[in-house]
Scaffold this motif. Sequence first.
Motif, PDB file in Angstrom:
ATOM      1  N   THR A  23       0.848  -1.190   0.000  1.00 16.42           N
ATOM      2  CA  THR A  23       0.000   0.000   0.000  1.00 16.42           C
ATOM      3  C   THR A  23       0.880   1.235   0.000  1.00 16.42           C
ATOM      4  O   THR A  23       1.897   1.282   0.682  1.00 16.42           O
ATOM      5  CB  THR A  23      -0.916  -0.004   1.240  1.00 16.42           C
ATOM      6  OG1 THR A  23      -1.761  -1.157   1.185  1.00 16.42           O
ATOM      7  CG2 THR A  23      -1.771   1.246   1.297  1.00 16.42           C
ATOM      8  N   ALA A  24       0.497   2.240  -0.787  1.00 14.35           N
ATOM      9  CA  ALA A  24       1.233   3.501  -0.823  1.00 14.35           C
ATOM     10  C   ALA A  24       0.472   4.565  -0.039  1.00 14.35           C
ATOM     11  O   ALA A  24      -0.739   4.711  -0.193  1.00 14.35           O
ATOM     12  CB  ALA A  24       1.449   3.964  -2.258  1.00 14.35           C
ATOM     13  N   LEU A  25       1.183   5.274   0.819  1.00 18.52           N
ATOM     14  CA  LEU A  25       0.624   6.417   1.540  1.00 18.52           C
ATOM     15  C   LEU A  25       1.072   7.669   0.794  1.00 18.52           C
ATOM     16  O   LEU A  25       2.256   7.988   0.778  1.00 18.52           O
ATOM     17  CB  LEU A  25       1.114   6.429   2.987  1.00 18.52           C
ATOM     18  CG  LEU A  25       0.510   7.475   3.934  1.00 18.52           C
ATOM     19  CD1 LEU A  25       0.556   6.981   5.372  1.00 18.52           C
ATOM     20  CD2 LEU A  25       1.214   8.826   3.834  1.00 18.52           C
ATOM     21  N   GLU A  26       0.132   8.329   0.133  1.00 21.44           N
ATOM     22  CA  GLU A  26       0.451   9.510  -0.672  1.00 21.44           C
ATOM     23  C   GLU A  26       0.486  10.730   0.248  1.00 21.44           C
ATOM     24  O   GLU A  26      -0.552  11.212   0.700  1.00 21.44           O
ATOM     25  CB  GLU A  26      -0.606   9.679  -1.764  1.00 21.44           C
ATOM     26  CG  GLU A  26      -0.154  10.533  -2.919  1.00 21.44           C
ATOM     27  CD  GLU A  26      -1.120  10.425  -4.087  1.00 21.44           C
ATOM     28  OE1 GLU A  26      -0.740   9.900  -5.143  1.00 21.44           O
ATOM     29  OE2 GLU A  26      -2.272  10.863  -3.932  1.00 21.44           O
ATOM     30  N   LEU A  27       1.675  11.233   0.505  1.00 23.26           N
ATOM     31  CA  LEU A  27       1.873  12.299   1.489  1.00 23.26           C
ATOM     32  C   LEU A  27       1.860  13.665   0.803  1.00 23.26           C
ATOM     33  O   LEU A  27       2.590  13.885  -0.162  1.00 23.26           O
ATOM     34  CB  LEU A  27       3.205  12.082   2.207  1.00 23.26           C
ATOM     35  CG  LEU A  27       3.468  12.922   3.451  1.00 23.26           C
ATOM     36  CD1 LEU A  27       2.479  12.561   4.568  1.00 23.26           C
ATOM     37  CD2 LEU A  27       4.903  12.718   3.940  1.00 23.26           C
ATOM     38  N   TYR A  28       1.020  14.580   1.313  1.00 23.51           N
ATOM     39  CA  TYR A  28       0.929  15.929   0.751  1.00 23.51           C
ATOM     40  C   TYR A  28       1.696  16.939   1.604  1.00 23.51           C
ATOM     41  O   TYR A  28       2.273  17.883   1.091  1.00 23.51           O
ATOM     42  CB  TYR A  28      -0.527  16.360   0.625  1.00 23.51           C
ATOM     43  CG  TYR A  28      -1.375  15.358  -0.125  1.00 23.51           C
ATOM     44  CD1 TYR A  28      -1.020  14.906  -1.397  1.00 23.51           C
ATOM     45  CD2 TYR A  28      -2.532  14.825   0.441  1.00 23.51           C
ATOM     46  CE1 TYR A  28      -1.783  13.984  -2.082  1.00 23.51           C
ATOM     47  CE2 TYR A  28      -3.306  13.903  -0.239  1.00 23.51           C
ATOM     48  CZ  TYR A  28      -2.922  13.493  -1.495  1.00 23.51           C
ATOM     49  OH  TYR A  28      -3.676  12.563  -2.172  1.00 23.51           O
ATOM     50  N   ASP A  52      -0.253  -5.040  10.061  1.00 19.94           N
ATOM     51  CA  ASP A  52       0.984  -5.669   9.590  1.00 19.94           C
ATOM     52  C   ASP A  52       1.212  -5.530   8.089  1.00 19.94           C
ATOM     53  O   ASP A  52       1.920  -6.347   7.481  1.00 19.94           O
ATOM     54  CB  ASP A  52       1.025  -7.155   9.974  1.00 19.94           C
ATOM     55  CG  ASP A  52       1.185  -7.345  11.480  1.00 19.94           C
ATOM     56  OD1 ASP A  52       1.862  -6.520  12.105  1.00 19.94           O
ATOM     57  OD2 ASP A  52       0.616  -8.313  12.017  1.00 19.94           O
ATOM     58  N   ILE A  53       0.647  -4.485   7.457  1.00 23.20           N
ATOM     59  CA  ILE A  53       0.889  -4.311   6.026  1.00 23.20           C
ATOM     60  C   ILE A  53       2.212  -3.590   5.791  1.00 23.20           C
ATOM     61  O   ILE A  53       2.634  -2.753   6.594  1.00 23.20           O
ATOM     62  CB  ILE A  53      -0.247  -3.519   5.341  1.00 23.20           C
ATOM     63  CG1 ILE A  53      -0.343  -2.092   5.911  1.00 23.20           C
ATOM     64  CG2 ILE A  53      -1.563  -4.237   5.443  1.00 23.20           C
ATOM     65  CD1 ILE A  53      -1.234  -1.181   5.094  1.00 23.20           C
ATOM     66  N   PRO A  54       2.917  -3.901   4.681  1.00 21.98           N
ATOM     67  CA  PRO A  54       4.070  -3.095   4.279  1.00 21.98           C
ATOM     68  C   PRO A  54       3.585  -1.826   3.601  1.00 21.98           C
ATOM     69  O   PRO A  54       2.620  -1.838   2.833  1.00 21.98           O
ATOM     70  CB  PRO A  54       4.808  -4.012   3.295  1.00 21.98           C
ATOM     71  CG  PRO A  54       3.749  -4.890   2.729  1.00 21.98           C
ATOM     72  CD  PRO A  54       2.707  -5.070   3.808  1.00 21.98           C
ATOM     73  N   LEU A  55       4.238  -0.707   3.890  1.00 15.53           N
ATOM     74  CA  LEU A  55       3.772   0.591   3.417  1.00 15.53           C
ATOM     75  C   LEU A  55       4.913   1.337   2.721  1.00 15.53           C
ATOM     76  O   LEU A  55       6.047   1.336   3.188  1.00 15.53           O
ATOM     77  CB  LEU A  55       3.263   1.419   4.600  1.00 15.53           C
ATOM     78  CG  LEU A  55       2.531   2.722   4.271  1.00 15.53           C
ATOM     79  CD1 LEU A  55       1.149   2.436   3.709  1.00 15.53           C
ATOM     80  CD2 LEU A  55       2.402   3.590   5.521  1.00 15.53           C
ATOM     81  N   VAL A  56       4.585   1.979   1.613  1.00 15.81           N
ATOM     82  CA  VAL A  56       5.519   2.852   0.907  1.00 15.81           C
ATOM     83  C   VAL A  56       5.009   4.280   1.015  1.00 15.81           C
ATOM     84  O   VAL A  56       3.824   4.549   0.786  1.00 15.81           O
ATOM     85  CB  VAL A  56       5.643   2.437  -0.574  1.00 15.81           C
ATOM     86  CG1 VAL A  56       6.449   3.480  -1.358  1.00 15.81           C
ATOM     87  CG2 VAL A  56       6.297   1.077  -0.701  1.00 15.81           C
ATOM     88  N   ILE A  57       5.884   5.203   1.386  1.00 17.62           N
ATOM     89  CA  ILE A  57       5.525   6.615   1.442  1.00 17.62           C
ATOM     90  C   ILE A  57       5.758   7.227   0.065  1.00 17.62           C
ATOM     91  O   ILE A  57       6.896   7.283  -0.413  1.00 17.62           O
ATOM     92  CB  ILE A  57       6.353   7.376   2.495  1.00 17.62           C
ATOM     93  CG1 ILE A  57       6.228   6.707   3.869  1.00 17.62           C
ATOM     94  CG2 ILE A  57       5.929   8.836   2.566  1.00 17.62           C
ATOM     95  CD1 ILE A  57       4.842   6.711   4.441  1.00 17.62           C
ATOM     96  N   SER A  58       4.687   7.668  -0.591  1.00 20.53           N
ATOM     97  CA  SER A  58       4.811   8.291  -1.905  1.00 20.53           C
ATOM     98  C   SER A  58       4.976   9.798  -1.731  1.00 20.53           C
ATOM     99  O   SER A  58       4.138  10.468  -1.114  1.00 20.53           O
ATOM    100  CB  SER A  58       3.562   8.000  -2.749  1.00 20.53           C
ATOM    101  OG  SER A  58       3.606   8.740  -3.953  1.00 20.53           O
TER     102      SER A  58
END
Length: 255
Positions: A23-28, A52-58
């Motif tokens: 999942t990507a967290l789209e950071l503003y 427990d999901i892996p997360l990518v900071i976009s």
Amino acid sequence: MTDTAASGVTQCFQLKSASVSMTALELYFFHESDFEQTLRDKISQAPGFFKDIPLVISLEKYEGLSSELDFFKIIGACRRHNIHVIGVRGGDDDQRRLARGASLALLPGGGQRDRDIAETGPQPSETAGADTAQPPPAREVAEPAAAKIINQPVRSGQQVYAPEGDLIILAPVQAGAEVLAAGNVHVYGPLRGRALAGIHGAEHARVFCQSLEAELVSIAGHYKISEDLQDNGWKTAVQIQLKDELLVVTPLDKG
């Protein structure tokens, strides 16, 4: 003689390619208290989905100052909610330097991939001219990925994953189960668990089911939970697609 010696194994590990749903967290912008409160609100909507999901900071749409980015605080807030930040996507040189300092993986953003393609190809011929120009090579047509077909019910606690193409399930998906696909998800029965289509970002992907009773449906990272889905098409045959970054539920024509 050890078991490993007996089996002929000489190395303690080997590396293989793997496809993982993330999942990507789209950071503003980043403000510590706002970030954690928003994170709590999102998790409260679907607590089982985020555990427990892996997360990518976009950072591709980040508009704040680089000096305001504190990846250690972002990682800490996520860990308090059992979410694991593994890397950042996109960002400028300063932002990626900060991410590297927090031991995060650096992933290219869509814009960077486009720039890489523009810089590396296509290359003009050094001897191109009226007499020496060569016809363009024939374009290769990629074979579509084969669909993964499941004949048995997907039971609670099970996860079924199609990393390259569509996922077709000829049976019910029970509550507590999860089905994921790079392409479309087809469920020829009740969909009571979680269905995630377009997990690598394919916004054209869709979810089809004979009876919509899902805990969560997601397409290319955009999702709706059960409470939202019950407003339209609940317990009927529907298709779900992404339009203008919103999930739209429409009935399947039985005629």
